[in-house]
Design an enzyme around this catalytic site. Structure first.
Site, PDB file in Angstrom:
ATOM      1  N   GLY A  16       0.628  -0.836   0.049  1.00 10.82           N
ATOM      2  CA  GLY A  16      -0.575   0.356   0.087  1.00 10.82           C
ATOM      3  C   GLY A  16       1.248   0.997  -0.545  1.00 10.82           C
ATOM      4  O   GLY A  16       1.686   1.305   0.271  1.00 10.82           O
ATOM      5  N   GLY A  18       0.360   5.564   0.501  1.00  9.87           N
ATOM      6  CA  GLY A  18      -0.268   6.500   0.911  1.00  9.87           C
ATOM      7  C   GLY A  18       0.377   7.658   0.587  1.00  9.87           C
ATOM      8  O   GLY A  18       1.275   8.048   0.196  1.00  9.87           O
ATOM      9  N   ALA A  19      -0.545   9.069   1.278  1.00 12.46           N
ATOM     10  CA  ALA A  19      -0.263  10.323   1.859  1.00 12.46           C
ATOM     11  C   ALA A  19       1.108  10.420   1.994  1.00 12.46           C
ATOM     12  O   ALA A  19       2.323  11.610   2.075  1.00 12.46           O
ATOM     13  CB  ALA A  19      -0.779  11.371   1.511  1.00 12.46           C
ATOM     14  N   HIS A  20       1.821   9.804   3.143  1.00 12.15           N
ATOM     15  CA  HIS A  20       2.619  10.245   3.674  1.00 12.15           C
ATOM     16  C   HIS A  20       2.692   8.857   4.065  1.00 12.15           C
ATOM     17  O   HIS A  20       4.169   8.805   5.075  1.00 12.15           O
ATOM     18  CB  HIS A  20       1.703  10.649   5.123  1.00 12.15           C
ATOM     19  CG  HIS A  20       0.853  12.380   5.308  1.00 12.15           C
ATOM     20  ND1 HIS A  20       1.476  13.202   4.879  1.00 12.15           N
ATOM     21  CD2 HIS A  20      -0.347  11.733   5.659  1.00 12.15           C
ATOM     22  CE1 HIS A  20       0.478  13.864   5.298  1.00 12.15           C
ATOM     23  NE2 HIS A  20      -0.210  13.163   4.857  1.00 12.15           N
ATOM     24  N   LYS A  37       5.615   2.696   7.097  1.00  9.35           N
ATOM     25  CA  LYS A  37       7.338   3.644   7.028  1.00  9.35           C
ATOM     26  C   LYS A  37       7.014   4.760   6.550  1.00  9.35           C
ATOM     27  O   LYS A  37       6.477   5.557   5.759  1.00  9.35           O
ATOM     28  CB  LYS A  37       8.562   3.001   6.001  1.00  9.35           C
ATOM     29  CG  LYS A  37       9.368   3.592   5.929  1.00  9.35           C
ATOM     30  CD  LYS A  37      10.950   2.846   4.150  1.00  9.35           C
ATOM     31  CE  LYS A  37      12.104   3.827   5.129  1.00  9.35           C
ATOM     32  NZ  LYS A  37      13.009   2.816   3.955  1.00  9.35           N
ATOM     33  N   ASP A 133     -10.713  10.568   9.807  1.00  6.80           N
ATOM     34  CA  ASP A 133     -10.570  10.029   8.395  1.00  6.80           C
ATOM     35  C   ASP A 133     -11.073   8.371   7.655  1.00  6.80           C
ATOM     36  O   ASP A 133     -10.357   7.561   7.707  1.00  6.80           O
ATOM     37  CB  ASP A 133      -9.407  10.063   7.940  1.00  6.80           C
ATOM     38  CG  ASP A 133      -8.712  10.295   6.663  1.00  6.80           C
ATOM     39  OD1 ASP A 133      -9.809  10.558   5.640  1.00  6.80           O
ATOM     40  OD2 ASP A 133      -7.749   9.740   5.988  1.00  6.80           O
TER      41      ASP A 133
END
Length: 220
Positions: A16, A18-20, A37, A133
């Site tokens: 996966g 994600g944005a961060h 991470k 979220d």
């Protein structure tokens, strides 16, 4: 505590993004782990703050329908959060990718589990927690299709907002409140409310229910 000097995270399989963060699947002593991470370098500490909030929150909660932390590690430029690997991926995966649609009884089980997880956060935690979220990508499913709410990097711990909650293991400064969430799942009042409310999560849960029933994405 699981340590990153024991596990070669970058040798794992990416499951996966994600944005961060990037999430890896790794094997450790015969156990499948999900390792998030989060790289800090050049991010003006925003990602470090997100990790601090997530670790703080995960150590406060314990419920079958919430992801449980197994450990964490912080290096100079990145941090790692270790959790149990969820075999069925996310609710987004099973609804919108090339996987047979779950039966209605399974969808009901998922909906009920998410509701139980939110009830625990809102009413059984001390202090209460607003996730902020809730969306299909943040609902992970184990081998039995039991849902687990994940990704607490933008969670609001009510007493932390008032600077009245402290924990000796996490002497981190209060994080500023800011608008958080994902377009299509955010309650309208997120734009003007001065303090996060349980209604934020309830609205998002309603959108997730519609998506669970119709298999139509909230945002194309």
């Amino acid at each position: 505590m699981v340590k990153d000097d024991i596990i070669k995270v970058d040798d794992g399989c990416i499951v996966g993004r994600g944005a961060h963060a990037i999430v890896y699947k790794v094997q450790h002593n015969g156990l499948a782990l999900a390792v998030k991470k989060i790289v800090f370098r050049g991010q003006d500490n925003k990602r470090l703050e997100i990790m601090k909030r997530e670790v703080e929150t995960l150590y406060m909660i314990k419920h079958i329908n919430l992801v449980s932390i197994l450990g964490y590690s912080v290096a100079k430029d990145y941090g790692l959060i270790f959790t149990r690997y969820m075999e069925k991926g996310s609710l987004h995966d099973i609804l919108h990718r090339n996987i047979p649609s779950p039966a209605w009884n399974v969808r009901l089980k998922i909906a009920h589990g998410i509701a139980q997880g939110l009830k625990y956060l809102h009413y059984d935690c001390d202090p209460p927690i607003v996730h902020r979220d809730i969306k299909p990508q943040n609902i992970l499913l184990d081998a039995e299709m039991e849902p687990h709410i994940s990704d607490f990097g933008t969670a609001n711990i009510r007493n932390l907002a008032e600077d009245s909650y402290t924990h000796s293991d996490f002497p981190w400064q209060k994080l500023s409140a800011r608008i958080a969430g994902t377009a299509g799942y955010m309650a309208p009042e997120c734009a003007y409310a001065t303090e996060p409310s349980r209604t934020f999560d309830v609205y998002s849960y309603g959108v997730v229910l519609l998506e669970l029933i119709t298999r139509k994405k909230s945002v194309s």
